[in-house]
Design a protein around this motif. Structure first.
Motif, short mmCIF file in Angstrom:
data_model
loop_
_atom_site.label_atom_id
_atom_site.label_comp_id
_atom_site.label_asym_id
_atom_site.label_seq_id
_atom_site.Cartn_x
_atom_site.Cartn_y
_atom_site.Cartn_z
N PHE A 46 1.02 -1.01 -0.02
CA PHE A 46 0.05 -0.17 -0.02
C PHE A 46 0.91 1.24 -0.05
N VAL A 47 0.64 2.32 -0.85
CA VAL A 47 1.36 3.33 -1.12
C VAL A 47 0.54 4.37 -0.93
N ASP A 48 1.27 5.83 -1.26
CA ASP A 48 0.52 7.04 -1.74
C ASP A 48 0.39 7.30 -2.98
N ASP A 49 -0.25 8.42 -3.51
CA ASP A 49 -0.05 8.75 -5.00
C ASP A 49 1.15 9.17 -5.40
N ALA A 50 1.90 9.72 -4.57
CA ALA A 50 3.46 10.02 -5.21
C ALA A 50 4.31 8.94 -5.29
N ALA A 51 4.23 8.07 -4.44
CA ALA A 51 4.88 6.75 -4.69
C ALA A 51 4.59 5.94 -5.97
N ILE A 52 3.20 5.84 -6.24
CA ILE A 52 2.80 5.01 -7.25
C ILE A 52 3.08 5.92 -8.61
N HIS A 53 3.03 7.16 -8.41
CA HIS A 53 3.27 8.11 -9.66
C HIS A 53 4.64 7.71 -10.06
N GLU A 54 5.71 7.89 -9.10
CA GLU A 54 6.98 7.64 -9.44
C GLU A 54 7.15 6.19 -10.00
N LEU A 55 6.67 5.17 -9.49
CA LEU A 55 6.69 3.93 -10.06
C LEU A 55 6.10 3.78 -11.47
N ASN A 56 4.89 4.13 -11.57
CA ASN A 56 4.44 4.39 -13.20
C ASN A 56 5.11 5.35 -13.89
N ARG A 57 5.86 6.17 -13.65
CA ARG A 57 6.81 6.91 -14.54
C ARG A 57 8.03 6.03 -15.01
N GLU A 58 8.68 5.51 -13.97
CA GLU A 58 9.77 4.72 -14.04
C GLU A 58 9.36 3.47 -14.85
N TYR A 59 8.43 2.79 -14.63
CA TYR A 59 8.20 1.20 -15.28
C TYR A 59 7.58 1.25 -16.35
N ARG A 60 6.49 2.38 -16.61
CA ARG A 60 5.48 2.36 -17.69
C ARG A 60 5.57 3.55 -18.43
N GLY A 61 6.34 4.44 -18.09
CA GLY A 61 6.54 5.68 -18.85
C GLY A 61 5.37 6.66 -18.70
#
Length: 165
Positions: A46-61
């Motif tokens: 479970f994460v917050d929006d900032a953490a999932i935003h970073e992952l989404n940018r890094e792994y999915r562009g």
């Protein structure tokens, strides 16, 4: 071995009660049974929006937050994981048992969506978890037909667990 859920809570905006974790374990069991799977391990964070935003940018562009991300252990990143459920012999290992992968849920996004859709946060987190699990075992929603299949599977599992709208 059975279907196992390991989880961690890396956000501090919403309390995740033990009863919700028990419900997620039930959802994992029910979703696994529906797909003929009885073994495997899923890690949920479970994460917050900032953490999932970073992952989404890094792994999915994709440079924005999302509600759920799935990272299948069996996925090489080039193609969708084939959905494989049956074993030809008892000596042969199921190719997707063991560590199935990671599911990351933005609790902030889940709160927003539960309010938007008019149902409980527990139901929204359950929906996102089952959605993520189906991605781990090879389902996707690239077109209307495959999206309809995933949605029907998700709703059936949620209904069995009593998480209705």
């Amino acid at each position: 071995m059975s279907l196992q859920l390991d989880y961690s809570n890396e956000q501090d905006k919403v309390n995740i009660p033990d009863a919700w974790i028990e419900k997620l374990q039930e959802l994992l069991r029910l979703a696994g049974e529906a797909e003929g799977m009885s073994e495997g391990e899923v890690t949920l964070t479970f994460v917050d929006d900032a953490a999932i935003h970073e992952l989404n940018r890094e792994y999915r562009g994709i440079d924005r937050p999302t509600d759920v991300l799935s990272f299948a252990m069996q996925d090489d990143g080039t193609e969708e994981l084939d959905i494989i459920f049956e074993v030809e012999s008892e000596d042969e290992l199921d190719p997707i048992s063991g560590m199935l992968g990671d599911i990351i849920i933005s609790v902030e996004r889940a709160v927003s969506q539960s309010q938007e859709y008019g149902h409980s946060l527990e139901r929204e987190i359950g929906f996102l978890f089952v959605h993520g699990y189906l991605h781990l075992i090879g389902y996707d929603h690239q077109d209307e037909a495959s999206e309809a299949i995933m949605t029907a599977k998700q709703e059936a599992v949620l209904r069995q667990a009593g998480l209705t709208r």
